[in-house]
Design an enzyme around this catalytic site. Structure first.
Site, PDB file in Angstrom:
ATOM      1  N   HIS A 204      48.590  44.128  31.422  1.00 36.13           N
ATOM      2  CA  HIS A 204      47.808  44.905  32.386  1.00 36.13           C
ATOM      3  C   HIS A 204      48.606  45.389  33.584  1.00 36.13           C
ATOM      4  O   HIS A 204      48.139  46.232  34.334  1.00 36.13           O
ATOM      5  CB  HIS A 204      46.603  44.100  32.887  1.00 36.13           C
TER       6      HIS A 204
HETATM    7  C1  UD1 Z   1      44.667  43.410  39.915  1.00 37.40           C
HETATM    8  C2  UD1 Z   1      45.767  42.872  40.826  1.00 37.40           C
HETATM    9  C3  UD1 Z   1      46.713  42.013  40.015  1.00 37.40           C
HETATM   10  C4  UD1 Z   1      45.981  40.987  39.173  1.00 37.40           C
HETATM   11  C5  UD1 Z   1      44.947  41.699  38.317  1.00 37.40           C
HETATM   12  C6  UD1 Z   1      44.155  40.762  37.425  1.00 37.40           C
HETATM   13  C7  UD1 Z   1      46.298  44.409  42.668  1.00 37.40           C
HETATM   14  C8  UD1 Z   1      47.311  45.352  43.213  1.00 37.40           C
HETATM   15  N1  UD1 Z   1      46.532  43.966  41.434  1.00 37.40           N
HETATM   16  O1  UD1 Z   1      45.258  44.363  39.056  1.00 37.40           O
HETATM   17  O2  UD1 Z   1      47.580  41.355  40.918  1.00 37.40           O
HETATM   18  O3  UD1 Z   1      46.890  40.288  38.353  1.00 37.40           O
HETATM   19  O4  UD1 Z   1      44.048  42.393  39.172  1.00 37.40           O
HETATM   20  O5  UD1 Z   1      43.386  41.444  36.490  1.00 37.40           O
HETATM   21  O6  UD1 Z   1      45.370  44.088  43.347  1.00 37.40           O
HETATM   22  N2  UD1 Z   1      39.028  48.491  36.146  1.00 37.40           N
HETATM   23  C9  UD1 Z   1      37.865  48.634  35.412  1.00 37.40           C
HETATM   24  N3  UD1 Z   1      36.920  47.648  35.497  1.00 37.40           N
HETATM   25  C10 UD1 Z   1      37.092  46.562  36.285  1.00 37.40           C
HETATM   26  C11 UD1 Z   1      38.284  46.436  37.023  1.00 37.40           C
HETATM   27  C12 UD1 Z   1      39.237  47.404  36.941  1.00 37.40           C
HETATM   28  O7  UD1 Z   1      37.671  49.600  34.693  1.00 37.40           O
HETATM   29  O8  UD1 Z   1      36.193  45.699  36.340  1.00 37.40           O
HETATM   30  C13 UD1 Z   1      40.078  49.527  36.066  1.00 37.40           C
HETATM   31  C14 UD1 Z   1      40.166  50.326  37.344  1.00 37.40           C
HETATM   32  O9  UD1 Z   1      39.460  51.478  37.231  1.00 37.40           O
HETATM   33  C15 UD1 Z   1      41.639  50.594  37.505  1.00 37.40           C
HETATM   34  C16 UD1 Z   1      42.319  49.529  36.682  1.00 37.40           C
HETATM   35  O10 UD1 Z   1      41.324  48.878  35.914  1.00 37.40           O
HETATM   36  O11 UD1 Z   1      41.962  51.843  36.950  1.00 37.40           O
HETATM   37  C17 UD1 Z   1      43.072  48.553  37.531  1.00 37.40           C
HETATM   38  O12 UD1 Z   1      42.259  47.883  38.470  1.00 37.40           O
HETATM   39  P1  UD1 Z   1      42.867  47.381  39.878  1.00 37.40           P
HETATM   40  O13 UD1 Z   1      41.760  46.977  40.735  1.00 37.40           O
HETATM   41  O14 UD1 Z   1      43.865  48.357  40.370  1.00 37.40           O
HETATM   42  O15 UD1 Z   1      43.668  46.109  39.613  1.00 37.40           O
HETATM   43  P2  UD1 Z   1      44.349  45.440  38.343  1.00 37.40           P
HETATM   44  O16 UD1 Z   1      45.289  46.271  37.622  1.00 37.40           O
HETATM   45  O17 UD1 Z   1      43.279  44.774  37.563  1.00 37.40           O
END
Ligand code: UD1
Length: 350
Positions: A204
């Site tokens: 991820h």
């Molecule tokens: C975040 C943390 C990371 C942690 C990870 C665990 C930061 C910078 N990174 O990364 O340290 O290891 O969480 O999972 O804070 N999304 C969904 N549904 C959700 C959540 C996210 O669709 O419930 C999608 C979002 O639209 C986004 C992507 O996933 O495009 C990433 O979400 P983001 O909140 O940026 O953090 P993670 O990559 O999950």
């Protein structure tokens, strides 16, 4: 005392499962969910399964660029802190929710306690590394999982309020392992898997998902393998996979993100773990499952030094070769404490 705890992303819910329970025995805790993770499979399932208290504040921030997401959290966390005037603001790990909590509280002169302080990858291109560095420099109480973390802080001139406590994730793992063990055969059956007959994979990190070259290398390594791969996919990974048009071969079982108990059971039963997650590297170690980490560096250097974790980066051949030849050593010393870490954290708040 009154403590405002900030959570927002999956690994923080898991850590809060141990710390909130302990905190509430002695203090008044208000739990703030920023809404960084919002799908049921990424958030609600942990609150239900791990018996985490319902959040007192749901900020509903959702997705966005780093600036937009962190900015929206900063504004809303600040409102809560102004309204509640806590004695401490407690933050976990290295996500954008951690950063927002640290900034909001310290500018209001509320002391910050950072659980999982002092970790460094020494790679400032990782958003998590930026978040950690800032959070540590703004914290009054820094609770470290390892002596390496303490040394990292010393190197940046942080020596006050630093304590070695161990890792709170071990408390949660020990609790969940006992509860999930009886259901292991049923869980494996449901997915058509055999104990030690498959690999557990998660990907991820933006450094892997958002770089087409790295992503292609990792997918092509997975496609080359000859054993079943169970792959609970983070939404970010699913999105980039769909956009890339790459196909995964049928030995790769792409499923929705798992709840914590299933994740523990299925990691414990895997022959090997393949991951770019920080938490899973440690869980694999504690469960005695060898881990191949799809990164060039790790914050959890002790797992690599022990011989149970190998850094394979994103080179296709290196990943495949490491998976094929990995034989872990017979010894697996205790790392990151021996449990009851949450109680140590809470005691230090006094
Ligand atoms: C975040 C943390 C990371 C942690 C990870 C665990 C930061 C910078 N990174 O990364 O340290 O290891 O969480 O999972 O804070 N999304 C969904 N549904 C959700 C959540 C996210 O669709 O419930 C999608 C979002 O639209 C986004 C992507 O996933 O495009 C990433 O979400 P983001 O909140 O940026 O953090 P993670 O990559 O999950």
């Amino acid at each position: 005392m009154k403590i405002v705890s900030i959570v927002g992303a999956r690994p923080q819910f898991i850590k809060a499962a141990a710390v909130s329970r302990e905190l509430r025995k002695h203090h008044k805790e208000l739990l703030v969910h920023t809404g960084q993770h919002y799908d049921y499979a990424m958030s609600g399932v942990f609150f239900d399964g791990l018996e985490i208290p319902a959040p007192d504040f749901n900020l509903g921030v959702g997705s966005g660029t780093h600036g937009a997401q962190t900015g929206a959290m900063l504004r809303t966390v600040e409102e809560v802190v102004i309204q509640e005037k806590p004695d401490w603001v407690l933050i976990y790990g290295d996500t954008n929710s951690t950063l927002a909590g640290a900034l909001a509280a310290s500018k209001l002169h509320i002391p910050v306690v950072h659980v999982e302080a002092g970790l460094r990858s020494f790679n400032r291109r990782m958003p998590e590394e930026v978040n950690r560095v800032i959070a540590d420099h703004l914290s009054a109480l820094l609770l470290c999982p390892s002596s390496t973390a303490i040394t990292n802080l010393e190197a940046e001139g942080i020596t006050k309020g630093v304590h070695l406590v161990g890792d709170v994730m071990l408390d949660v793992l020990n609790w969940a392992k006992e509860r999930s063990a009886p259901k292991a055969p049923e869980t494996l059956n449901r997915l058509g898997l055999k104990k030690n007959g498959y690999l557990m994979a998660t990907v991820h990190r933006s450094e892997n998902t958002d770089d087409p070259h790295r992503l292609l290398n990792i997918l092509s390594a997975f496609n080359t393998l000859e054993e079943p791969v169970l792959f609970p996919a983070h939404p970010r990974f699913r999105k980039v996979l769909a956009e890339s048009g790459h196909q995964l071969k049928s030995h790769i079982k792409l499923i929705e993100p798992l709840g914590y108990f299933d994740m523990v059971t299925l990691t414990h039963s895997a022959r090997l773990v393949l991951t770019d997650s920080g938490g899973l590297q440690k869980e694999a170690y504690w469960l005695g499952v060898p881990c191949v980490t799809l990164r060039d560096e790790t914050e959890w250097v002790e797992t690599v030094e022990s011989g149970w974790n190998k850094l394979a980066g994103f080179d296709r051949d290196a990943i495949v070769e490491t998976i094929r030849t990995f034989t872990p050593p017979s010894k697996r010393p205790a790392l990151y404490g021996e449990g009851c870490v949450s109680a140590k954290c809470v005691a230090l708040l006094k």
